[in-house]
Structures are given as structure tokens and as C-alpha cells.
Motif scaffolding. Structure first.
Motif, PDB file in Angstrom:
ATOM      1  N   TRP A  30       0.836  -1.187   0.000  1.00  0.00           N
ATOM      2  CA  TRP A  30       0.000   0.000   0.000  1.00  0.00           C
ATOM      3  C   TRP A  30       0.875   1.242   0.000  1.00  0.00           C
ATOM      4  N   ASP A 112     -12.083   1.528  -2.688  1.00  0.00           N
ATOM      5  CA  ASP A 112     -10.835   0.783  -2.918  1.00  0.00           C
ATOM      6  C   ASP A 112      -9.629   1.382  -2.215  1.00  0.00           C
ATOM      7  N   LYS A 113      -9.857   2.228  -1.242  1.00  0.00           N
ATOM      8  CA  LYS A 113      -8.767   2.807  -0.470  1.00  0.00           C
ATOM      9  C   LYS A 113      -8.872   2.298   0.965  1.00  0.00           C
ATOM     10  N   GLN A 128      -3.612   3.576  -0.806  1.00  0.00           N
ATOM     11  CA  GLN A 128      -4.142   2.886  -1.976  1.00  0.00           C
ATOM     12  C   GLN A 128      -3.219   1.728  -2.301  1.00  0.00           C
ATOM     13  N   ASP A 129      -3.807   0.667  -2.824  1.00  0.00           N
ATOM     14  CA  ASP A 129      -3.025  -0.486  -3.241  1.00  0.00           C
ATOM     15  C   ASP A 129      -2.070  -0.015  -4.330  1.00  0.00           C
ATOM     16  N   THR A 132      -2.985  -0.509  -8.046  1.00  0.00           N
ATOM     17  CA  THR A 132      -4.196   0.032  -8.652  1.00  0.00           C
ATOM     18  C   THR A 132      -3.988   1.333  -9.402  1.00  0.00           C
ATOM     19  N   GLN A 133      -2.789   1.894  -9.369  1.00  0.00           N
ATOM     20  CA  GLN A 133      -2.567   3.141 -10.088  1.00  0.00           C
ATOM     21  C   GLN A 133      -2.613   2.843 -11.580  1.00  0.00           C
TER      22      GLN A 133
END
Length: 160
Positions: A30, A112-113, A128-129, A132-133
């Protein structure tokens, strides 16, 4: 014969669905996107949760750190946090990160955070994972000797 296969299939499917994870964060990396509502980092702090041994590791924005975490329902606590000791000039990210992590008592997921909350349910940190960016591939090289840390970002148009 068919009824035995049917019963066996039901048992297998039920056992797969009933597995419970002690750590809903699982093993994942993360990135901290805000601490106490501020996102003004020179280097982004990170958190890597390891479900297997309940360890947390990462970068505090300057130094590398490691420690332990415990999850009980939606409650989470961090303990035994230790850090390398490089000098961190002109940036208070590490101080803010380590202070904030000490105030965390629970967590929740929103859009999703991962939100880490204090005892009053105020958001202390938002993460954030790192996978996922969108449109960015991330290669992280980390060597534990001498605190060297480098990150390379690859997007469709550029290398940062």
C-alpha cells in the motif's frame, strides 16, 4: 454413484466458501496518499502487510521500518515498530507517519482505499493499493544496507 459425487461436490464447495482470513488486508503493498489530510510528501510512505507472520514493513518517507500488526475484526494495532536511522533533512513526512501509525486503532475500506482510523474514528491515513494506479507500472528496488531506496515508475509515455 451420482448422489455421492453431488454430495462430495457440495462439501468441497462449502469448505472453499467458508475459509476465513484472519487478515483482510492479506499480503499486499500500500502507498500512503495522505496523513491527517495532507499529501505533501517528498517521498511516499509505503506499507507492506504480510498475512503469514502479521508483519508490516515499508518506507516511512525517509527510513525503512518494520513491525508487527494485530487485527481483531475491524480493529488494528501496530507494535514493535523499529526504523533505520538515516538523517531526514527538510521533510517531516517520517515524523508524521510514525506519529500517525501510533494513533491507529481501526480500519475501513472506502472506494478501494484503505483508511486507518483513530479511536474517535477520524481518518488518520489513507492508502491505496500500489497495484491500482492505472497506466503505471511500478518497479521498486530496495536494499536494506545503508538505507538505499529507489523507485522507478513506467507509464505508457515516460519513465520517472
Amino acid at each position: 454413484m451420482i448422489s455421492k459425487i453431488f454430495v462430495l461436490s457440495i462439501l468441497v464447495l462449502n469448505s472453499c466458501g467458508s475459509q476465513k482470513h484472519n487478515n483482510p488486508l492479506k499480503t499486499s503493498a500500500w502507498e500512503v496518499i495522505s496523513i491527517q489530510g495532507k499529501s505533501d510528501f517528498l517521498k511516499t510512505p509505503t506499507m507492506l502487510f504480510s498475512e503469514k507472520n502479521h508483519r508490516v514493513d515499508g518506507s516511512s518517507g525517509c527510513n525503512n521500518y518494520s513491525g508487527e500488526f494485530t487485527i481483531n475484526g475491524k480493529n488494528i494495532s501496530f507494535s514493535r515498530i523499529k526504523s533505520t536511522m538515516m538523517a531526514c533533512f527538510d521533510d517531516d513526512t517520517e515524523h508524521r507517519f510514525l506519529s500517525a501509525i501510533g494513533n491507529v486503532t481501526s480500519y475501513r475500506f472506502e472506494d478501494d482505499k484503505l483508511q486507518l482510523l483513530d479511536k474517535r474514528k477520524n481518518v488518520v491515513m489513507v492508502l491505496q493499493d500500489s497495484k491500482t494506479q492505472k497506466g503505471v507500472e511500478r518497479i521498486v528496488y530496495q536494499a536494506n544496507s545503508r538505507g538505499f531506496y529507489e523507485e522507478i515508475l513506467l507509464s505508457k509515455d515516460q519513465i520517472v
